[in-house]
Design an enzyme around this catalytic site. Structure first.
Site, PDB file in Angstrom:
ATOM      1  N   TYR A 130      25.767 -20.163 -33.254  1.00  0.00           N
ATOM      2  CA  TYR A 130      25.004 -21.179 -33.970  1.00  0.00           C
ATOM      3  C   TYR A 130      25.666 -21.463 -35.310  1.00  0.00           C
ATOM      4  CZ  TYR A 130      21.195 -23.939 -35.700  1.00  0.00           C
ATOM      5  OH  TYR A 130      20.455 -24.994 -36.172  1.00  0.00           O
ATOM      6  N   GLN A 191      15.587 -25.361 -30.711  1.00  0.00           N
ATOM      7  CA  GLN A 191      15.932 -25.933 -29.401  1.00  0.00           C
ATOM      8  C   GLN A 191      17.338 -25.548 -28.972  1.00  0.00           C
ATOM      9  OE1 GLN A 191      14.976 -27.566 -32.116  1.00  0.00           O
ATOM     10  NE2 GLN A 191      16.214 -29.394 -32.528  1.00  0.00           N
ATOM     11  N   ASN A 214      18.431 -21.209 -40.231  1.00  0.00           N
ATOM     12  CA  ASN A 214      17.221 -21.223 -41.071  1.00  0.00           C
ATOM     13  C   ASN A 214      16.100 -20.402 -40.415  1.00  0.00           C
ATOM     14  OD1 ASN A 214      16.149 -22.788 -39.025  1.00  0.00           O
ATOM     15  ND2 ASN A 214      16.385 -24.717 -40.128  1.00  0.00           N
ATOM     16  N   SER A 237      22.336 -13.483 -49.414  1.00  0.00           N
ATOM     17  CA  SER A 237      23.561 -12.743 -49.715  1.00  0.00           C
ATOM     18  C   SER A 237      23.438 -11.906 -50.988  1.00  0.00           C
ATOM     19  CB  SER A 237      24.688 -13.760 -49.864  1.00  0.00           C
ATOM     20  OG  SER A 237      25.939 -13.146 -49.761  1.00  0.00           O
ATOM     21  N   GLN A 259      28.360 -15.129 -55.570  1.00  0.00           N
ATOM     22  CA  GLN A 259      27.194 -14.896 -54.714  1.00  0.00           C
ATOM     23  C   GLN A 259      26.041 -15.791 -55.134  1.00  0.00           C
ATOM     24  OE1 GLN A 259      27.016 -13.087 -51.856  1.00  0.00           O
ATOM     25  NE2 GLN A 259      29.197 -13.072 -52.307  1.00  0.00           N
ATOM     26  N   HIS A 262      25.491 -19.303 -53.775  1.00  0.00           N
ATOM     27  CA  HIS A 262      25.148 -19.512 -52.356  1.00  0.00           C
ATOM     28  C   HIS A 262      23.729 -20.044 -52.200  1.00  0.00           C
ATOM     29  CE1 HIS A 262      28.225 -18.311 -49.546  1.00  0.00           C
ATOM     30  NE2 HIS A 262      28.543 -17.255 -50.263  1.00  0.00           N
ATOM     31  N   GLU A 327      25.534  -5.593 -49.375  1.00  0.00           N
ATOM     32  CA  GLU A 327      26.325  -6.336 -48.391  1.00  0.00           C
ATOM     33  C   GLU A 327      27.802  -6.352 -48.820  1.00  0.00           C
ATOM     34  OE1 GLU A 327      25.405 -10.475 -48.424  1.00  0.00           O
ATOM     35  OE2 GLU A 327      26.372 -10.880 -46.498  1.00  0.00           O
ATOM     36  N   HIS A 328      28.043  -6.779 -50.062  1.00  0.00           N
ATOM     37  CA  HIS A 328      29.400  -6.822 -50.621  1.00  0.00           C
ATOM     38  C   HIS A 328      29.464  -5.872 -51.809  1.00  0.00           C
ATOM     39  CE1 HIS A 328      28.646 -11.023 -49.122  1.00  0.00           C
ATOM     40  NE2 HIS A 328      29.797 -10.782 -48.514  1.00  0.00           N
ATOM     41  N   ASP A 361      35.470 -13.538 -47.997  1.00  0.00           N
ATOM     42  CA  ASP A 361      34.707 -14.609 -47.360  1.00  0.00           C
ATOM     43  C   ASP A 361      35.581 -15.469 -46.467  1.00  0.00           C
ATOM     44  OD1 ASP A 361      32.263 -14.009 -48.416  1.00  0.00           O
ATOM     45  OD2 ASP A 361      32.513 -15.271 -50.192  1.00  0.00           O
ATOM     46  N   GLU A 415      10.568  18.606 -15.144  1.00  0.00           N
ATOM     47  CA  GLU A 415       9.961  17.333 -15.562  1.00  0.00           C
ATOM     48  C   GLU A 415       9.086  16.738 -14.457  1.00  0.00           C
ATOM     49  OE1 GLU A 415      13.043  14.740 -17.051  1.00  0.00           O
ATOM     50  OE2 GLU A 415      13.381  15.970 -18.837  1.00  0.00           O
ATOM     51  N   HIS A 420      14.234  13.347  -7.868  1.00  0.00           N
ATOM     52  CA  HIS A 420      15.470  13.600  -8.625  1.00  0.00           C
ATOM     53  C   HIS A 420      16.098  14.920  -8.166  1.00  0.00           C
ATOM     54  CE1 HIS A 420      13.857  10.548 -11.329  1.00  0.00           C
ATOM     55  NE2 HIS A 420      14.950  10.587 -12.076  1.00  0.00           N
TER      56      HIS A 420
END
Lengths: 433, 433
Positions: A130, A191, A214, A237, A259, A262, A327-328, A361, A415, A420
């Site tokens: 995506y 969709q 989103n 981020s 950052q 963003h 993250e970074h 990046d 068990e 088995h």
């Protein structure tokens, strides 16, 4: 103003804890809407995609024009300036080289009992990526998602790139072509996720869906998880910069702002052993904010979530870094490798003053899809592993079964799983005949 | 009767598709209840755990008795018969040996541009393992979850083992001890998951939660995902057996029944090139069902979801196997390795007639926590990787930045992320001074 702390503050622990747990994102509850969209696509297929794309993206499509044609892509990519094309190709080559090293190895061995054991890796058959439309439509993200999939050996790779009002991003299309994407669909939102997961007359279903989106896209990914695999659900981020006194305040300011620009929900944190550097960086950020193109976004992020923390030494910095699990993580210190060795949790580390996070990046090689919101404590950035799966292998010789079968039979009985045990016993009896 | 198909049926495709998409599990909507339980544990901590355990498990606990004491564990495990202890130790040793081979390697290299790149693996700090109470309280699952975590290097491993009416399973406690578990809590349900994810006064929070559970546990794991890592949400168990004509029908019948006896929702499928074997296995299953201890469960599973499919050749069998993407795949054929090479999707393969699937449940070495419901198309069984995460590393020399920085700057500008570009440019300018 950004938050300003020092570990000498008597209330440091509680202020730091508050900083860590700040809620930075509204998560609108779109679950019912998304459920309805998915059900609609499952029921009506292409017709639903066409109707919803007209409604949300003001774009009239037919089953024949859901995907970009080769001619359309040719036309768009011809408009990409040469320097951008060259940069994208350099980035692709470097990302490919890095990810090729990630390919895990198969294994097979025979142990002392005579059991041949091992595993085998293989790619998913098809993956969907995506790509968001509008402002956050980043060609670099196409490379970062598509190249690991192709390196893993995924045969069919589909991109969904919503094209509101028919406006395509030529660089996204070029990135898709460079990365070897097989099909680019002009659809987006929940969709698009539904089409990738369940298929329609025109869209063949995939096995794995990755890529940012989103709230609707995120909710749709959560909902189709299980039917297909998904990557992580990324939050806003973050960057943590650890700096000693010997740094150019402007460089650090720009790293923090890269950052902050963003997203208003992004978070930039500086941890430094130097109070003067802390002051100088704070000033440099303000100076840069006067002229930065995205200053409205960057300033909002910096003033609300930004933080400067002065620590006594790098040992304290490392301990905070593990709690932040950023993250970074940039290590702008004289001995970045030894500091890195003392930090357990981070999505990606950028070592030394000549490694701005922006390199990662785009062009460094490692993936830029990374765990946010402290999830680096337990998860990793995107890699070829996300497009591979492992089948374990076991082969018993009669001697191996004779050696270890009785143990399996005992445990099965303990068990209360009689069949088995009998499935082992029937074979053991034959060996004892 | 089980479903009976042959690929020569004119309606084979549609019947096979129907078999694949059969809904085998009710998923009761317990989400609101679970949300309330989690919120309650977050708010009231230990007091909530004590209250809910009294209510659901009829067990009175205090903060001091939430966890089994060493003495309690000693007392329980002393009651385990010697053969069961020996079998559990053999299983643990074999599972450990297999999983030790899975440890991935760190990497670091310097490329032709002068960039030092790589990655580093590290364990999560703490993991929680949910062990169901009652009938499905399996010591083998304790080993299969706990050993990979310990092999990965997880420092703190907590088991939650609900103990309804105070009845503990001594084998579960012994398995926890053998596997090196640090703490066993007498709590279960969504409240146990909430305690592991968020912590209470007595329970320190963990970073990753694995292990099977009922609908409440599954819903709670989904809900805390993001706060902590989780393993897959497992569906009912499945086996696919591919058999040629040279098989003992009773062995195959027992292999099919060893899945069917797990759960009425389990699914056992035989694909065979031999119609006579198909008939003989069908009869052998009926014979075994007359006396099997768990015949009510096994018969319900077999009659509702079981299937026997006759194919023309092993090529057809392989193609069906890829569509089924079975959790467990047994290859009872003369050349199992060459058949395995033609099959892409399966959680675990058991090769040859002397490898009943039950060996893999207990003692073979590979993990028995495997992808169900066709998710072997995109996911893998539990492994040490589930308890590790990777940090990527990048270090630019000034020369490396000079070589690749301009490309990053170009791409940053093309994405309208000015500060990204400036963070590279500021450094490049210094190099050019």
């Amino acid at each position: 103003m950004p938050h300003r702390l020092t570990t000498e503050d008597p209330d440091f622990e509680s202020r730091f804890a508050a900083l860590l747990t700040m809620k930075r994102e509204d998560s609108p509850d779109v679950d019912d809407t998304v459920a309805a969209i998915i059900a609609y696509v499952r029921k009506r297929g292409d017709a639903a995609l066409i109707e919803l794309t007209a409604k949300f993206d003001r774009l009239e499509l037919t089953a024949d024009t859901l995907a970009f044609s080769d001619d359309e892509i040719d036309e768009h990519v011809a408009r990409v300036p040469e320097d951008e094309r060259a940069a994208l190709e350099l980035a692709a080559a470097r990302i490919r080289a890095y990810h090729e090293r990630q390919m895990p190895e198969d294994a097979q061995w025979t142990d002392e009992a005579g059991a041949t054991l091992g595993w085998r890796w293989g790619p998913v058959d098809a993956a969907g990526l995506y790509v968001p439309g509008g402002l956050a439509s980043y060609p670099s993200s196409v490379l970062m998602n598509a190249i690991p999939a192709k390196v893993a050996g995924v045969e069919r790779l589909v991109v969904t790139a919503p094209t509101p009002d028919g406006k395509a991003n030529p660089l996204v299309l070029l990135a898709a072509r460079i990365a070897g994407v097989d099909q680019v669909l002009k659809i987006g939102g929940a969709q698009a996720i539904a089409a990738l997961a369940y298929g329609t007359e025109t869209v063949a279903p995939v096995d794995k869906i990755t890529g940012p989106g989103n709230a609707y896209v995120a909710a749709a990914k959560r909902r189709v998880f299980g039917r297909v695999g998904i990557d992580m659900i990324a939050g806003p981020s973050e960057i943590l910069v650890i700096a000693d006194k010997d740094n150019d305040p402007d460089w650090i300011a720009l790293d923090l702002l890269s950052q902050a620009e963003h997203d208003e929900s992004a978070q930039s944190i500086l941890v430094t052993t130097s109070a003067p550097l802390a002051d100088a960086v704070a000033q440099a950020v303000e100076d840069r904010l006067l002229t930065l193109e995205r200053r409205a976004i960057a300033a909002a992020s910096w003033r609300e979530y930004g933080a400067i923390i002065v620590v006594r030494d790098l040992g304290e910095a490392a301990a905070l870094a593990d709690q932040i699990a950023a993250e970074h993580l940039e290590l702008c210190v004289a001995e970045p490798h030894s500091l890195a060795a003392n930090i357990r949790h981070a999505g990606a580390m950028f070592l030394g003053k000549w490694t701005p996070e922006a390199i990662g990046d785009y062009i460094g090689g490692p993936n830029h899809v990374l765990p946010t919101a402290r999830s680096a404590r337990f998860s990793s950035g995107l890699s070829v592993m996300d497009f591979l799966k492992r089948t374990t292998l076991a082969h018993m010789s009669p001697a191996a079964l004779k050696a270890i079968g009785p143990g399996a039979e005992t445990l099965a009985r303990s068990e209360s799983l009689e069949a088995h045990g009998l499935s082992v016993r029937a074979r053991l009896d034959r060996l004892n005949e």
